[in-house]
Design a protein around this motif. Structure first.
Motif, PDB file in Angstrom:
ATOM      1  N   HIS A 126      -8.251   9.726 -12.060  1.00  0.00           N
ATOM      2  CA  HIS A 126      -7.186   9.444 -11.112  1.00  0.00           C
ATOM      3  C   HIS A 126      -5.921  10.207 -11.499  1.00  0.00           C
ATOM      4  O   HIS A 126      -5.818  10.718 -12.613  1.00  0.00           O
ATOM      5  CB  HIS A 126      -6.860   7.944 -11.114  1.00  0.00           C
ATOM      6  CG  HIS A 126      -6.400   7.466 -12.472  1.00  0.00           C
ATOM      7  ND1 HIS A 126      -7.281   7.213 -13.491  1.00  0.00           N
ATOM      8  CD2 HIS A 126      -5.154   7.248 -12.975  1.00  0.00           C
ATOM      9  CE1 HIS A 126      -6.604   6.832 -14.569  1.00  0.00           C
ATOM     10  NE2 HIS A 126      -5.309   6.859 -14.284  1.00  0.00           N
ATOM     11  N   LEU A 127      -4.976  10.237 -10.589  1.00  0.00           N
ATOM     12  CA  LEU A 127      -3.614  10.723 -10.849  1.00  0.00           C
ATOM     13  C   LEU A 127      -2.667   9.680 -10.258  1.00  0.00           C
ATOM     14  O   LEU A 127      -2.694   9.446  -9.042  1.00  0.00           O
ATOM     15  CB  LEU A 127      -3.351  12.077 -10.178  1.00  0.00           C
ATOM     16  CG  LEU A 127      -4.291  13.241 -10.493  1.00  0.00           C
ATOM     17  CD1 LEU A 127      -3.977  14.414  -9.584  1.00  0.00           C
ATOM     18  CD2 LEU A 127      -4.154  13.645 -11.945  1.00  0.00           C
ATOM     19  N   ARG A 128      -1.849   9.053 -11.083  1.00  0.00           N
ATOM     20  CA  ARG A 128      -0.884   8.092 -10.560  1.00  0.00           C
ATOM     21  C   ARG A 128       0.204   8.823  -9.763  1.00  0.00           C
ATOM     22  O   ARG A 128       0.324  10.045  -9.786  1.00  0.00           O
ATOM     23  CB  ARG A 128      -0.267   7.269 -11.686  1.00  0.00           C
ATOM     24  CG  ARG A 128      -1.210   6.227 -12.278  1.00  0.00           C
ATOM     25  CD  ARG A 128      -0.442   5.036 -12.829  1.00  0.00           C
ATOM     26  NE  ARG A 128       0.212   4.269 -11.756  1.00  0.00           N
ATOM     27  CZ  ARG A 128       1.012   3.218 -11.982  1.00  0.00           C
ATOM     28  NH1 ARG A 128       1.278   2.837 -13.228  1.00  0.00           N
ATOM     29  NH2 ARG A 128       1.574   2.573 -10.974  1.00  0.00           N
ATOM     30  N   LEU A 129       1.007   8.034  -9.090  1.00  0.00           N
ATOM     31  CA  LEU A 129       2.030   8.571  -8.203  1.00  0.00           C
ATOM     32  C   LEU A 129       2.976   9.501  -8.965  1.00  0.00           C
ATOM     33  O   LEU A 129       3.498   9.146 -10.017  1.00  0.00           O
ATOM     34  CB  LEU A 129       2.823   7.419  -7.586  1.00  0.00           C
ATOM     35  CG  LEU A 129       3.709   7.782  -6.400  1.00  0.00           C
ATOM     36  CD1 LEU A 129       2.862   8.058  -5.165  1.00  0.00           C
ATOM     37  CD2 LEU A 129       4.697   6.661  -6.123  1.00  0.00           C
ATOM     38  N   HIS A 130       3.201  10.687  -8.410  1.00  0.00           N
ATOM     39  CA  HIS A 130       4.078  11.667  -9.049  1.00  0.00           C
ATOM     40  C   HIS A 130       4.503  12.699  -8.014  1.00  0.00           C
ATOM     41  O   HIS A 130       4.043  12.687  -6.874  1.00  0.00           O
ATOM     42  CB  HIS A 130       3.362  12.361 -10.219  1.00  0.00           C
ATOM     43  CG  HIS A 130       2.231  13.243  -9.786  1.00  0.00           C
ATOM     44  ND1 HIS A 130       1.015  12.746  -9.359  1.00  0.00           N
ATOM     45  CD2 HIS A 130       2.134  14.593  -9.707  1.00  0.00           C
ATOM     46  CE1 HIS A 130       0.215  13.743  -9.039  1.00  0.00           C
ATOM     47  NE2 HIS A 130       0.876  14.879  -9.231  1.00  0.00           N
ATOM     48  N   LYS A 131       5.357  13.594  -8.422  1.00  0.00           N
ATOM     49  CA  LYS A 131       5.684  14.771  -7.638  1.00  0.00           C
ATOM     50  C   LYS A 131       5.762  15.959  -8.577  1.00  0.00           C
ATOM     51  O   LYS A 131       6.062  15.820  -9.757  1.00  0.00           O
ATOM     52  CB  LYS A 131       6.997  14.587  -6.866  1.00  0.00           C
ATOM     53  CG  LYS A 131       8.199  14.236  -7.715  1.00  0.00           C
ATOM     54  CD  LYS A 131       9.420  13.976  -6.841  1.00  0.00           C
ATOM     55  CE  LYS A 131      10.613  13.511  -7.669  1.00  0.00           C
ATOM     56  NZ  LYS A 131      11.794  13.248  -6.824  1.00  0.00           N
ATOM     57  N   ASP A 132       5.450  17.135  -8.056  1.00  0.00           N
ATOM     58  CA  ASP A 132       5.426  18.357  -8.862  1.00  0.00           C
ATOM     59  C   ASP A 132       6.824  18.954  -8.899  1.00  0.00           C
ATOM     60  O   ASP A 132       7.339  19.393  -7.880  1.00  0.00           O
ATOM     61  CB  ASP A 132       4.440  19.363  -8.276  1.00  0.00           C
ATOM     62  CG  ASP A 132       3.028  18.804  -8.210  1.00  0.00           C
ATOM     63  OD1 ASP A 132       2.615  18.148  -9.181  1.00  0.00           O
ATOM     64  OD2 ASP A 132       2.349  19.021  -7.195  1.00  0.00           O
ATOM     65  N   LEU A 133       7.410  18.964 -10.091  1.00  0.00           N
ATOM     66  CA  LEU A 133       8.790  19.433 -10.209  1.00  0.00           C
ATOM     67  C   LEU A 133       8.910  20.870 -10.706  1.00  0.00           C
ATOM     68  O   LEU A 133       9.918  21.519 -10.478  1.00  0.00           O
ATOM     69  CB  LEU A 133       9.562  18.523 -11.168  1.00  0.00           C
ATOM     70  CG  LEU A 133       9.750  17.073 -10.730  1.00  0.00           C
ATOM     71  CD1 LEU A 133      10.548  16.320 -11.780  1.00  0.00           C
ATOM     72  CD2 LEU A 133      10.471  17.026  -9.390  1.00  0.00           C
ATOM     73  N   TYR A 134       7.925  21.379 -11.377  1.00  0.00           N
ATOM     74  CA  TYR A 134       8.137  22.587 -12.166  1.00  0.00           C
ATOM     75  C   TYR A 134       7.215  23.749 -11.839  1.00  0.00           C
ATOM     76  O   TYR A 134       7.323  24.805 -12.435  1.00  0.00           O
ATOM     77  CB  TYR A 134       7.931  22.247 -13.650  1.00  0.00           C
ATOM     78  CG  TYR A 134       6.616  21.552 -13.933  1.00  0.00           C
ATOM     79  CD1 TYR A 134       6.570  20.167 -14.044  1.00  0.00           C
ATOM     80  CD2 TYR A 134       5.437  22.263 -14.051  1.00  0.00           C
ATOM     81  CE1 TYR A 134       5.368  19.515 -14.279  1.00  0.00           C
ATOM     82  CE2 TYR A 134       4.243  21.611 -14.285  1.00  0.00           C
ATOM     83  CZ  TYR A 134       4.216  20.244 -14.400  1.00  0.00           C
ATOM     84  OH  TYR A 134       3.026  19.611 -14.623  1.00  0.00           O
ATOM     85  N   PHE A 171      12.454  11.296 -14.319  1.00  0.00           N
ATOM     86  CA  PHE A 171      12.410  12.126 -13.116  1.00  0.00           C
ATOM     87  C   PHE A 171      11.533  11.571 -11.997  1.00  0.00           C
ATOM     88  O   PHE A 171      11.635  12.022 -10.852  1.00  0.00           O
ATOM     89  CB  PHE A 171      11.984  13.564 -13.469  1.00  0.00           C
ATOM     90  CG  PHE A 171      10.529  13.725 -13.817  1.00  0.00           C
ATOM     91  CD1 PHE A 171       9.603  14.081 -12.853  1.00  0.00           C
ATOM     92  CD2 PHE A 171      10.096  13.553 -15.125  1.00  0.00           C
ATOM     93  CE1 PHE A 171       8.276  14.248 -13.171  1.00  0.00           C
ATOM     94  CE2 PHE A 171       8.771  13.725 -15.452  1.00  0.00           C
ATOM     95  CZ  PHE A 171       7.851  14.070 -14.479  1.00  0.00           C
ATOM     96  N   LEU A 172      10.682  10.568 -12.284  1.00  0.00           N
ATOM     97  CA  LEU A 172       9.908   9.924 -11.222  1.00  0.00           C
ATOM     98  C   LEU A 172      10.510   8.592 -10.779  1.00  0.00           C
ATOM     99  O   LEU A 172       9.928   7.879  -9.955  1.00  0.00           O
ATOM    100  CB  LEU A 172       8.451   9.705 -11.671  1.00  0.00           C
ATOM    101  CG  LEU A 172       7.616  10.961 -11.912  1.00  0.00           C
ATOM    102  CD1 LEU A 172       6.206  10.588 -12.332  1.00  0.00           C
ATOM    103  CD2 LEU A 172       7.588  11.856 -10.665  1.00  0.00           C
ATOM    104  N   LYS A 173      11.675   8.264 -11.325  1.00  0.00           N
ATOM    105  CA  LYS A 173      12.329   7.012 -10.940  1.00  0.00           C
ATOM    106  C   LYS A 173      12.760   7.085  -9.481  1.00  0.00           C
ATOM    107  O   LYS A 173      13.298   8.089  -9.020  1.00  0.00           O
ATOM    108  CB  LYS A 173      13.543   6.772 -11.839  1.00  0.00           C
ATOM    109  CG  LYS A 173      14.247   5.437 -11.584  1.00  0.00           C
ATOM    110  CD  LYS A 173      15.418   5.260 -12.545  1.00  0.00           C
ATOM    111  CE  LYS A 173      16.134   3.943 -12.313  1.00  0.00           C
ATOM    112  NZ  LYS A 173      17.287   3.772 -13.219  1.00  0.00           N
ATOM    113  N   THR A 174      12.514   6.001  -8.745  1.00  0.00           N
ATOM    114  CA  THR A 174      12.849   5.973  -7.330  1.00  0.00           C
ATOM    115  C   THR A 174      13.172   4.556  -6.899  1.00  0.00           C
ATOM    116  O   THR A 174      12.754   3.588  -7.545  1.00  0.00           O
ATOM    117  CB  THR A 174      11.681   6.512  -6.475  1.00  0.00           C
ATOM    118  OG1 THR A 174      12.009   6.375  -5.096  1.00  0.00           O
ATOM    119  CG2 THR A 174      10.399   5.754  -6.746  1.00  0.00           C
ATOM    120  N   GLU A 175      13.892   4.459  -5.813  1.00  0.00           N
ATOM    121  CA  GLU A 175      14.236   3.157  -5.244  1.00  0.00           C
ATOM    122  C   GLU A 175      13.302   2.785  -4.089  1.00  0.00           C
ATOM    123  O   GLU A 175      13.489   1.743  -3.461  1.00  0.00           O
ATOM    124  CB  GLU A 175      15.691   3.162  -4.750  1.00  0.00           C
ATOM    125  CG  GLU A 175      16.716   3.437  -5.833  1.00  0.00           C
ATOM    126  CD  GLU A 175      16.660   2.421  -6.964  1.00  0.00           C
ATOM    127  OE1 GLU A 175      16.442   1.225  -6.685  1.00  0.00           O
ATOM    128  OE2 GLU A 175      16.810   2.844  -8.138  1.00  0.00           O
TER     129      GLU A 175
END
Length: 222
Positions: free
Chosen positions: A121-129, A53-57
């Motif tokens: 730290h918090l690596r790159l992510h987005k809040d989905l839920y 779900f964090l896969k991106t181009e």
């Protein structure tokens, strides 16, 4: 400074409000969080996040060969130990959450207290839920730019990363429908303070069952 208007919440996904709380309440919260010994260490390594779900181009983002990682400390007991103070905090946050969702939200997390130390730290992510709107309130005084621990978020329409200082008595409201990618770089060894924050989310539905194995906590209805 950018993102200081309510319209930015809807257009870009972020609204920054400075001097949010009465100063005496902001000081109380900071002092309580500093004095508490109820923190639990959280270390996360997720080997599939950047494959799913964090896969991106997007260029210059983590690849599928990398692991999502995060480290921080979470305080489960402080809110129940100081209910009246955190109730005062919630009563000041709640009208913003309602206003930003046109009074649709009915469920709220308890305020969630976090501390970040050297290397956290918090690596790159987005809040989905976690709900339709989220917030982060900063409780560390006189944080310096080069201490790390900044809030960094990506604007895809501009292909730019922006940085926000975790300034004392500042709150960030996040539009979780836009789901901005964001990260917090490591707190530096020479940071003179612990990075303190209070997070929360609001939702139109009860997501407690969905979140019970997460670090978010249960939702409650008012």
């Amino acid at each position: 400074m950018e993102f200081i208007n309510k319209k930015d919440f809807y257009e870009s996904g972020l609204w920054i409000v400075d001097n949010f709380l009465p100063l005496d309440l902001a000081n109380q919260l900071s002092e309580l969080m500093l004095a508490s010994n109820d923190y639990t260490r959280i270390e996360q390594v997720r080997d599939r996040h950047y494959k799913t779900f964090l896969k991106t181009e997007f260029a210059n983002f983590p690849t599928i060969k990398e692991n999502y990682q995060a480290s921080f400390e979470k305080n489960e007991g402080i809110v129940d130990q100081h209910l009246s103070i955190f109730r005062s905090f919630h009563l000041l946050v709640r009208p913003f959450l309602k206003d930003l969702t046109e009074n649709e939200v009915k469920f709220y997390t308890k305020p969630l207290c976090y501390k970040m130390l050297t290397g956290d730290h918090l690596r790159l992510h987005k809040d989905l839920y976690a709900g339709g709107v989220g917030y982060t309130f900063y409780a560390s005084k006189n944080w310096c730019w080069d201490w790390g621990g900044t809030f960094n978020f990506y604007l895809p329409e501009k292909d730019e990363m922006r940085q926000v200082l975790p300034k004392f008595n500042r709150i960030i409201f996040r539009n979780e429908k836009i789901k901005l990618f964001h990260f917090v770089p490591p707190v530096t060894p020479y940071a003179q303070l612990e990075r303190l924050s209070i997070n929360g989310w609001a939702s139109v539905e009860d997501k407690s069952e969905e979140l019970k194995n997460k670090t978010i906590g249960e939702y409650y209805r008012e």
